[in-house]
Design a protein around this motif. Structure first.
Motif, mmCIF file in Angstrom:
data_model
loop_
_atom_site.group_PDB
_atom_site.id
_atom_site.type_symbol
_atom_site.label_atom_id
_atom_site.label_comp_id
_atom_site.label_asym_id
_atom_site.label_seq_id
_atom_site.Cartn_x
_atom_site.Cartn_y
_atom_site.Cartn_z
ATOM 1 N N MET A 11 7.023 12.540 1.394
ATOM 2 C CA MET A 11 6.846 13.920 0.947
ATOM 3 C C MET A 11 6.929 14.888 2.122
ATOM 4 S SD MET A 11 3.706 13.557 -1.726
ATOM 5 C CE MET A 11 3.918 12.902 -3.398
ATOM 6 N N ALA A 12 6.405 14.448 3.260
ATOM 7 C CA ALA A 12 6.457 15.313 4.444
ATOM 8 C C ALA A 12 7.892 15.440 4.940
ATOM 9 C CB ALA A 12 5.562 14.745 5.543
ATOM 10 N N ASP A 34 0.869 -1.178 0.000
ATOM 11 C CA ASP A 34 0.000 0.000 0.000
ATOM 12 C C ASP A 34 0.909 1.231 0.000
ATOM 13 O OD1 ASP A 34 -2.591 0.852 -0.126
ATOM 14 O OD2 ASP A 34 -2.822 1.017 2.055
ATOM 15 N N LEU A 35 1.266 1.691 -1.197
ATOM 16 C CA LEU A 35 2.333 2.681 -1.313
ATOM 17 C C LEU A 35 1.873 4.115 -1.089
ATOM 18 C CD1 LEU A 35 4.362 1.313 -4.342
ATOM 19 C CD2 LEU A 35 4.735 0.937 -1.907
ATOM 20 N N TYR A 36 0.573 4.358 -1.179
ATOM 21 C CA TYR A 36 0.126 5.751 -1.100
ATOM 22 C C TYR A 36 0.435 6.378 0.267
ATOM 23 C CZ TYR A 36 -2.833 9.875 -1.698
ATOM 24 O OH TYR A 36 -3.299 11.160 -1.774
ATOM 25 N N PRO A 37 0.108 5.704 1.373
ATOM 26 C CA PRO A 37 0.477 6.295 2.674
ATOM 27 C C PRO A 37 1.992 6.422 2.827
ATOM 28 C CG PRO A 37 -0.976 4.378 2.953
ATOM 29 C CD PRO A 37 -0.632 4.444 1.499
ATOM 30 N N LEU A 64 6.587 6.932 -9.580
ATOM 31 C CA LEU A 64 6.098 5.559 -9.415
ATOM 32 C C LEU A 64 5.479 5.100 -10.728
ATOM 33 C CD1 LEU A 64 4.641 5.784 -5.820
ATOM 34 C CD2 LEU A 64 6.827 4.796 -6.540
ATOM 35 N N TYR A 100 4.320 7.134 0.472
ATOM 36 C CA TYR A 100 4.945 8.316 -0.134
ATOM 37 C C TYR A 100 4.457 9.600 0.493
ATOM 38 C CZ TYR A 100 1.821 9.614 -4.250
ATOM 39 O OH TYR A 100 0.850 10.037 -5.110
ATOM 40 N N ARG A 101 3.268 9.567 1.057
ATOM 41 C CA ARG A 101 2.802 10.723 1.824
ATOM 42 C C ARG A 101 3.807 11.068 2.935
ATOM 43 N NH1 ARG A 101 -2.341 12.918 3.645
ATOM 44 N NH2 ARG A 101 -3.480 11.551 2.242
ATOM 45 N N VAL A 104 9.321 12.025 -6.567
ATOM 46 C CA VAL A 104 8.897 10.622 -6.520
ATOM 47 C C VAL A 104 8.327 10.229 -7.881
ATOM 48 C CG1 VAL A 104 7.336 8.983 -5.417
ATOM 49 C CG2 VAL A 104 8.354 10.830 -4.066
#
Lengths: 390, 390
Positions: free
Chosen positions: A339-340, A330-333, A349, A335-336, A347
């Motif tokens: 980014m922070a 589950d890559l979305y959380p 993907l 990279y969030r 990034v």
């Protein structure tokens, strides 16, 4: 969609055979230049098919399928080097512009063909030989020393199809398998290199060529994990010499489009050629953010015989970190979080499902402090892979 | 295609209402971040529809159409500011995340709403008034001096909906037309500005904000033709003050996504607000090549409430030149010529048919010699427009 959606104004359609990440990363530059991208994809959810309106699914080894696809295109190019020669020759016979040409592409499809051509052109290579028998292997090993490097001429990538042999016993199975395919093996001396470099360049059908700064590549288990642009501590004369090796190869083989030449740097500063790729390449991903012209835009320009763009680096250093599939899917959380942590991180993907070891993306980061940039790129890649958790 | 093609890994779908160039330029960054772009397009050949697999055609003023589109999206945002309030409110009532929110967007849809809100928030504006009658106009003109600037509160752009009135006679027809629509006109003093600046920033629903360097914009006949990043000879304190005006507005109006604030710089170095746009904006196109994070990537990050990227400029100067439609309609041979002339030129074309005066693309060029960069950007834009022929 039955035809690629052309923009008004006389703009062309570039067809890419193969729907992997290299085709996908052409989509942004194509849109900027108003060029229509068409993709012959392996599946409806192939990396490039997710972002391209015209991406029919078809088998790249089937002549009729590829011909039908090419009908829509002003030029045909490739996401990978696995299109059979007879398919390519059929396109050329139809009058389709194919770049790189089948004659050039053979050198990226078959490492023995490549070694013969480069040696013939006077390009520095490791000592090498073709082998069909144990006697061939023993003779080569006794000449160059053990261990030696054994490669299948066709189909290898990312360390696959490469064997380091300590004795002839290690090569026995591969010889038998090669004999069944009626193929030879390529033997190469194990070059005592100090590091790996890569020259990335583009060459157009008109013969214009442009090379990016020489980069250092770092491999882990045969897979490129880090690229530093430009290569640190490389003397200007050494960089120029390496670049000339690349330009010589491109001219000698009649390369069109982007080509990557992987090099071994030896202790005396000279280089020998390790591998060739005739397409945008992992060693050039840094250019997407770090150079005036990224490799995907340049590839489109080159295969269309448009004037090439400037390969100038925009910042003193750019570091690319490859992202391989790991535990997290589950890559979305993920990279969030990255980014922070690092607002300067770029990034990239590929829209691919995670499988362990699969290349699923990369990160670029640019600036002036190389040590810091390497740490940040490494951290980001490791974090996405789940190797580290904060 | 009946649903947007989502990438595996939990990545979201961003829906853009309107298929113009602003939606189109989101496509590249969306692909890089593995975000799926969905576009509600005006036509199958809308600029963004040409490069987006999921781009249904539909009327953005029809509630049912927009609702049906929004069903596929994790967040809905805009290519333009013309979606009616009742449509937006219906989406919000459905629980759709809409950014910018209808409440914020009103300030970009209606210049009187904007003036009232900014004045209420203490943001520096030109003197202004609402007018329904000739007496209103005369009173304002007598107070601030003639000529004065008359604007229709809604629907104006690129100089349309703006009138410079020397006397009340010039305003008579507009007053009548406004009365028919039961609207007021906005009157503004003709500010004696020395130049125009713009602050571009992004703000996320969490309240994080990031501003790019303040730029100078050059208008010709009411249309932005050139942007210089950063604004030359702008004192650091003046740049900081202008940036704070932008950040104050974003916070006061609850802006989410990218916002552009067009400013007049006065002789004493202070600024007053001219216009607002709550979307990526012409004054930010330079950031696509000149900044670490371009405005289209930043807009996606902001509306998804992802951490914002660095707005740092990668090079000392970037100049953007707008390309307007001119005589030549066959643009492909044109840009071939430009690429040969200037390998550093970044060409961005929107896939739109040429019509005189229509924005069909822009060019960016970055480096250290501002005079030279301006000449090159100007030449390229003029050449594509056919104003010059070599």
């Amino acid at each position: 969609m039955s035809t690629p959606p052309r923009a008004p104004g006389g703009f062309p359609v570039v067809g890419v055979i193969g729907g992997g990440q290299l085709a996908r990363m052409c989509a942004g530059p194509a849109a900027e230049l108003s060029i229509t991208l068409a993709v012959l994809a392996e599946a409806p959810d192939a990396a490039a098919a997710l972002v391209t309106p015209f991406a029919p699914v078809g088998d790249h080894t089937d002549v009729a399928t590829v011909r039908d696809f090419a009908r829509h295109c002003d030029v045909v190019t490739f996401d990978h080097e696995h299109v059979p020669s007879d398919v390519l020759e059929a396109l050329v016979a139809d009058g389709v512009a194919v770049h790189p040409t089948p004659q050039a592409l053979r050198h990226a499809q078959d490492k023995l063909v490549m070694r013969r051509a480069l040696t013939g052109a006077g390009v520095p290579c490791p000592r090498w030989a073709a082998a069909r028998s144990e006697a061939d292997v023993v003779a080569f090993g006794d000449e160059t020393g053990w261990p030696l490097v054994v490669k299948t001429p066709r189909g290898g990538y990312d360390g696959k199809g490469v064997l380091v042999a300590d004795t002839v016993d290690d090569v026995r199975d591969w010889l038998a398998a090669a004999a069944e395919r009626d193929e030879e093996l390529l033997l190469e001396e194990a070059v005592p290199f100090v590091r790996e470099l890569a020259v990335l360049l583009a060459r157009s059908p008109s013969g214009q060529a442009a090379a990016w700064p020489v980069v250092e590549t770092v491999q882990t288990d045969g897979i490129c994990t880090e690229v530093i642009a430009p290569a640190p501590d490389l003397a200007p004369e050494a960089a120029e010499a390496a670049t000339l090796v690349g330009l010589d190869i491109a001219a000698a083989l009649g390369v069109t489009g982007v080509m990557a030449v992987e090099l071994f740097e030896l202790a005396d500063g000279s280089v020998v050629v390790n591998e060739l790729a005739m397409r945008p390449h992992n060693s050039g991903h840094w250019s997407m953010d770090g150079a005036v012209t990224g490799q995907f835009e340049q590839h489109l320009r080159a295969v269309l015989d448009l004037p090439l763009g400037s390969p100038r680096a925009r910042e003193p250093w750019t570091v690319m970190g490859n992202v391989l599939g790991g535990e997290p899917t589950d890559l979305y959380p993920t990279y969030r979080h990255l980014m922070a942590r690092d607002p300067e991180l770029k990034v990239h993907l590929y829209g691919k499902g995670v499988r362990p070891g699969r290349k699923i993306g990369h990160v670029n980061v640019s600036g002036t402090d190389l040590t810091d940039l390497r740490e940040r790129a490494r951290h980001a890649a490791d974090y996405i892979q789940g190797v580290i958790v904060e």
